[in-house]
Design a protein around this motif. Structure first.
Motif, mmCIF file in Angstrom:
data_model
loop_
_atom_site.group_PDB
_atom_site.id
_atom_site.type_symbol
_atom_site.label_atom_id
_atom_site.label_comp_id
_atom_site.label_asym_id
_atom_site.label_seq_id
_atom_site.Cartn_x
_atom_site.Cartn_y
_atom_site.Cartn_z
ATOM 1 N N CYS A 307 0.841 -1.200 0.000
ATOM 2 C CA CYS A 307 0.000 0.000 0.000
ATOM 3 C C CYS A 307 0.878 1.253 0.000
ATOM 4 O O CYS A 307 1.824 1.362 0.801
ATOM 5 C CB CYS A 307 -0.923 0.006 1.218
ATOM 6 S SG CYS A 307 -2.032 1.426 1.292
ATOM 7 N N PRO A 308 0.609 2.221 -0.879
ATOM 8 C CA PRO A 308 1.436 3.440 -0.906
ATOM 9 C C PRO A 308 1.272 4.313 0.323
ATOM 10 O O PRO A 308 2.111 5.164 0.605
ATOM 11 C CB PRO A 308 0.935 4.167 -2.166
ATOM 12 C CG PRO A 308 -0.423 3.617 -2.426
ATOM 13 C CD PRO A 308 -0.392 2.206 -1.960
ATOM 14 N N VAL A 309 0.189 4.098 1.079
ATOM 15 C CA VAL A 309 -0.035 4.829 2.326
ATOM 16 C C VAL A 309 0.452 3.956 3.480
ATOM 17 O O VAL A 309 0.264 2.730 3.458
ATOM 18 C CB VAL A 309 -1.533 5.152 2.493
ATOM 19 C CG1 VAL A 309 -1.794 5.853 3.821
ATOM 20 C CG2 VAL A 309 -2.013 6.014 1.344
ATOM 21 N N PRO A 310 1.103 4.524 4.503
ATOM 22 C CA PRO A 310 1.508 3.717 5.664
ATOM 23 C C PRO A 310 0.312 2.964 6.243
ATOM 24 O O PRO A 310 -0.678 3.571 6.646
ATOM 25 C CB PRO A 310 2.058 4.757 6.635
ATOM 26 C CG PRO A 310 2.525 5.881 5.768
ATOM 27 C CD PRO A 310 1.572 5.918 4.607
ATOM 28 N N ALA A 311 0.415 1.635 6.257
ATOM 29 C CA ALA A 311 -0.713 0.803 6.656
ATOM 30 C C ALA A 311 -0.267 -0.226 7.693
ATOM 31 O O ALA A 311 0.851 -0.728 7.651
ATOM 32 C CB ALA A 311 -1.315 0.091 5.441
ATOM 33 N N THR A 312 -1.170 -0.520 8.616
ATOM 34 C CA THR A 312 -0.939 -1.545 9.640
ATOM 35 C C THR A 312 -1.999 -2.622 9.500
ATOM 36 O O THR A 312 -3.124 -2.352 9.069
ATOM 37 C CB THR A 312 -0.988 -0.943 11.052
ATOM 38 O OG1 THR A 312 -2.287 -0.353 11.270
ATOM 39 C CG2 THR A 312 0.093 0.115 11.232
ATOM 40 N N LEU A 313 -1.625 -3.831 9.872
ATOM 41 C CA LEU A 313 -2.529 -4.975 9.756
ATOM 42 C C LEU A 313 -2.614 -5.684 11.092
ATOM 43 O O LEU A 313 -1.591 -6.035 11.684
ATOM 44 C CB LEU A 313 -2.035 -5.942 8.676
ATOM 45 C CG LEU A 313 -2.791 -7.273 8.552
ATOM 46 C CD1 LEU A 313 -4.245 -7.033 8.160
ATOM 47 C CD2 LEU A 313 -2.105 -8.193 7.558
ATOM 48 N N GLU A 314 -3.851 -5.882 11.563
ATOM 49 C CA GLU A 314 -4.110 -6.691 12.760
ATOM 50 C C GLU A 314 -4.828 -7.950 12.308
ATOM 51 O O GLU A 314 -5.978 -7.906 11.864
ATOM 52 C CB GLU A 314 -4.961 -5.908 13.762
ATOM 53 C CG GLU A 314 -5.224 -6.672 15.062
ATOM 54 C CD GLU A 314 -6.041 -5.870 16.048
ATOM 55 O OE1 GLU A 314 -6.583 -6.461 16.995
ATOM 56 O OE2 GLU A 314 -6.144 -4.638 15.865
ATOM 57 N N LEU A 315 -4.130 -9.057 12.399
ATOM 58 C CA LEU A 315 -4.602 -10.309 11.819
ATOM 59 C C LEU A 315 -4.946 -11.292 12.933
ATOM 60 O O LEU A 315 -4.121 -11.575 13.808
ATOM 61 C CB LEU A 315 -3.525 -10.897 10.904
ATOM 62 C CG LEU A 315 -3.932 -11.984 9.925
ATOM 63 C CD1 LEU A 315 -4.967 -11.474 8.950
ATOM 64 C CD2 LEU A 315 -2.715 -12.501 9.180
ATOM 65 N N GLY A 316 -6.165 -11.805 12.911
ATOM 66 C CA GLY A 316 -6.591 -12.815 13.867
ATOM 67 C C GLY A 316 -6.586 -14.197 13.247
ATOM 68 O O GLY A 316 -6.128 -14.404 12.114
ATOM 69 N N GLU A 317 -7.091 -15.166 13.987
ATOM 70 C CA GLU A 317 -7.167 -16.538 13.487
ATOM 71 C C GLU A 317 -8.297 -16.626 12.466
ATOM 72 O O GLU A 317 -9.437 -16.264 12.747
ATOM 73 C CB GLU A 317 -7.437 -17.496 14.652
ATOM 74 C CG GLU A 317 -7.522 -18.947 14.238
ATOM 75 C CD GLU A 317 -6.215 -19.463 13.643
ATOM 76 O OE1 GLU A 317 -6.260 -20.298 12.728
ATOM 77 O OE2 GLU A 317 -5.138 -19.018 14.104
ATOM 78 N N LEU A 318 -7.970 -17.117 11.259
ATOM 79 C CA LEU A 318 -8.954 -17.160 10.180
ATOM 80 C C LEU A 318 -9.551 -18.545 9.969
ATOM 81 O O LEU A 318 -10.702 -18.660 9.558
ATOM 82 C CB LEU A 318 -8.316 -16.669 8.877
ATOM 83 C CG LEU A 318 -7.715 -15.259 8.900
ATOM 84 C CD1 LEU A 318 -7.201 -14.895 7.519
ATOM 85 C CD2 LEU A 318 -8.710 -14.240 9.399
ATOM 86 N N GLY A 319 -8.789 -19.590 10.208
ATOM 87 C CA GLY A 319 -9.293 -20.929 9.960
ATOM 88 C C GLY A 319 -9.452 -21.197 8.473
ATOM 89 O O GLY A 319 -8.837 -20.553 7.622
ATOM 90 N N ASP A 320 -10.286 -22.161 8.146
ATOM 91 C CA ASP A 320 -10.541 -22.505 6.742
ATOM 92 C C ASP A 320 -11.625 -21.588 6.187
ATOM 93 O O ASP A 320 -12.738 -21.526 6.706
ATOM 94 C CB ASP A 320 -10.998 -23.962 6.626
ATOM 95 C CG ASP A 320 -9.889 -24.937 7.012
ATOM 96 O OD1 ASP A 320 -8.712 -24.587 6.807
ATOM 97 O OD2 ASP A 320 -10.201 -26.027 7.532
ATOM 98 N N VAL A 321 -11.276 -20.882 5.125
ATOM 99 C CA VAL A 321 -12.197 -19.924 4.497
ATOM 100 C C VAL A 321 -12.480 -20.400 3.080
ATOM 101 O O VAL A 321 -11.543 -20.704 2.336
ATOM 102 C CB VAL A 321 -11.598 -18.504 4.479
ATOM 103 C CG1 VAL A 321 -12.570 -17.527 3.836
ATOM 104 C CG2 VAL A 321 -11.253 -18.055 5.896
ATOM 105 N N PRO A 322 -13.745 -20.485 2.666
ATOM 106 C CA PRO A 322 -14.055 -20.889 1.286
ATOM 107 C C PRO A 322 -13.395 -19.956 0.279
ATOM 108 O O PRO A 322 -13.190 -18.765 0.535
ATOM 109 C CB PRO A 322 -15.589 -20.792 1.231
ATOM 110 C CG PRO A 322 -16.039 -20.939 2.651
ATOM 111 C CD PRO A 322 -14.962 -20.314 3.478
ATOM 112 N N ALA A 323 -13.088 -20.501 -0.895
ATOM 113 C CA ALA A 323 -12.346 -19.744 -1.907
ATOM 114 C C ALA A 323 -13.100 -18.493 -2.345
ATOM 115 O O ALA A 323 -12.506 -17.429 -2.520
ATOM 116 C CB ALA A 323 -12.060 -20.642 -3.113
#
Length: 414
Positions: A307-323
């Motif tokens: 991302c050209p803008v300073p960006a932060t990501l907070e990622l939790g547990e996702l498990g199995d996600v359909p395509a």
């Protein structure tokens, strides 16, 4: 330490319940004023004046009811989604809205139930402070009429204040800890019973939603096919035609001037490489290979890092996600980040992606100028169509001046 943590948790829950009770009490007082005004305006409809003012009052009632619906999920057994603003301003159109009838019956009942339950819950939370203060101010009361608190024991000295006041203070603490949550749940249950749509209304709304999302999915699919066709026709196909012409020219030149074939073959090879690159771009727009290689978490991490803008990501547990859910959420996040840099002129962006039970939730927040609208050419309509095509929900909060908060929620199984 565990007992202390439990006590703090109970106190925090009681404070939240007391806040909800105070809100219910405030809404009850507002309805005490609004309900008679609605009745008076209904009478004025006989002379025509009420036809003009009653729709505005019903919209005010809708805002109060939606405020209650929005808070029900914390205390009721099941959340009740807000009904949303009235689509039209005419009185008959407002009255024909099924949610209007639920708003009116809720208003009539909560003038009493909301006021009483909210007041009691708020008072119970403040009761320990009142007992403590009044017990310490026993000397302000006449000697022949001393203060009597919960247990009706007179307090006329510091000894009696300690002897009788401490047990009463502890009793008031217990009432403050357990009373407001009980009353909050009771008030929320009453509101939900009055505001929640019936099973038939839920089914009708579900059918309407499915019909709308099906139309949106068909439109999005058609737009996607036209885009792919345009990209193949204007890009890849043109490259392949040029490649065929160069190879044909090289074939005719081979017998006459073999030394001139080399540059032609070089240009043909370069054209073939460009055609393959454009074809890969088209395929990548259908299903990004990074999703297959890294999964949703890795793909989102990569798009946030680019991302050209300073960006932060907070990622939790996702498990199995359909395509199909992965594709919809990935493109929604990518489009939101593009909007933040291109249209909102944001200085920073934060992305949260987590799964709660059977719902995958993504939230993108930027500190840009706000004012994002679906008709403003920012791709929000395409995002909504993608998300709703997989039974998801897209919410956009973008007041002028910002911040802009885009929330995506998609069901992905339990």
């Amino acid at each position: 330490m565990n007992d202390i943590s439990m006590t703090r948790a109970s106190a925090a829950r009681s404070a939240r319940a007391a806040g909800y009770c105070a809100t219910v009490f405030g809404r009850g007082l507002a309805l005490v004023v609004l309900v008679p005004v609605l009745m008076y305006s209904a009478v004025l409809c006989l002379v025509g004046v009420g036809l003009l003012i009653l729709p505005h009052e019903l919209r005010l009632l809708r805002r109060l009811a939606d405020g209650e619906r929005d808070r029900l999920g914390r205390w009721a057994a099941a959340p009740t989604p807000p009904a949303g603003p009235h689509a039209r301003r005419r009185l008959m159109a407002v009255l024909s809205d099924p949610a209007t009838g639920r708003d009116l019956r809720w208003a009539a009942a909560m003038t009493v139930a909301g006021t009483v339950l909210g007041l009691i819950g708020t008072v119970l939370f403040l009761f320990p402070a009142a007992v403590l203060v009044l017990g310490g101010l026993w000397w302000l009361f006449p000697a022949d009429d001393p203060i009597r608190l919960i247990l009706n024991v007179p307090i006329d000295s510091w000894g009696s204040a300690v002897y009788a006041g401490v047990p009463q203070f502890l009793l008031s603490v217990l009432l403050a800890l357990f009373g407001p949550p009980l009353l909050a749940r009771l008030a929320a249950s009453v509101s939900r019973w009055l505001l929640a749509p019936s099973a038939a209304a839920v089914l009708a709304e579900r059918v309407s939603t499915l019909d709308r999302t099906r139309t949106g999915a068909i439109d999005a699919h058609g737009n996607e096919l036209r885009r792919i066709e345009r990209d193949l026709h204007d890009g890849t196909q043109a490259r392949l035609v040029s490649l065929a012409m160069q190879l044909g020219l090289a074939e005719r030149t081979l017998s006459a001037d073999p030394t001139a074939v080399g540059p032609l073959l070089t240009r043909a090879r370069e054209g073939a490489e460009e055609a393959m690159a454009e074809l890969r771009d088209v395929l990548r727009s259908v299903y990004p290979p990074i999703l297959a290689d890294r999964g949703l978490a890795g793909a989102v991490s990569a798009v946030v890092a680019r991302c050209p803008v300073p960006a932060t990501l907070e990622l939790g547990e996702l498990g199995d996600v359909p395509a199909q859910i992965e594709v919809a959420v990935y493109f929604a996040i990518a489009e939101a980040l593009t909007n933040a840099a291109k249209h909102a002129h944001a200085r920073s962006v934060s992305v949260t992606l987590a799964r709660a039970g059977g719902t995958l939730r993504a939230q993108i927040t930027d500190d840009g100028r706000g004012g994002a609208a679906e008709g403003g050419g920012t791709g929000l309509r395409g995002m909504r169509q993608r998300v709703e095509a997989v039974d998801g929900v897209l919410r956009v909060q973008s007041p002028p001046g910002g911040p802009t908060v885009i929330t995506v929620e998609c069901p992905c199984g339990s």
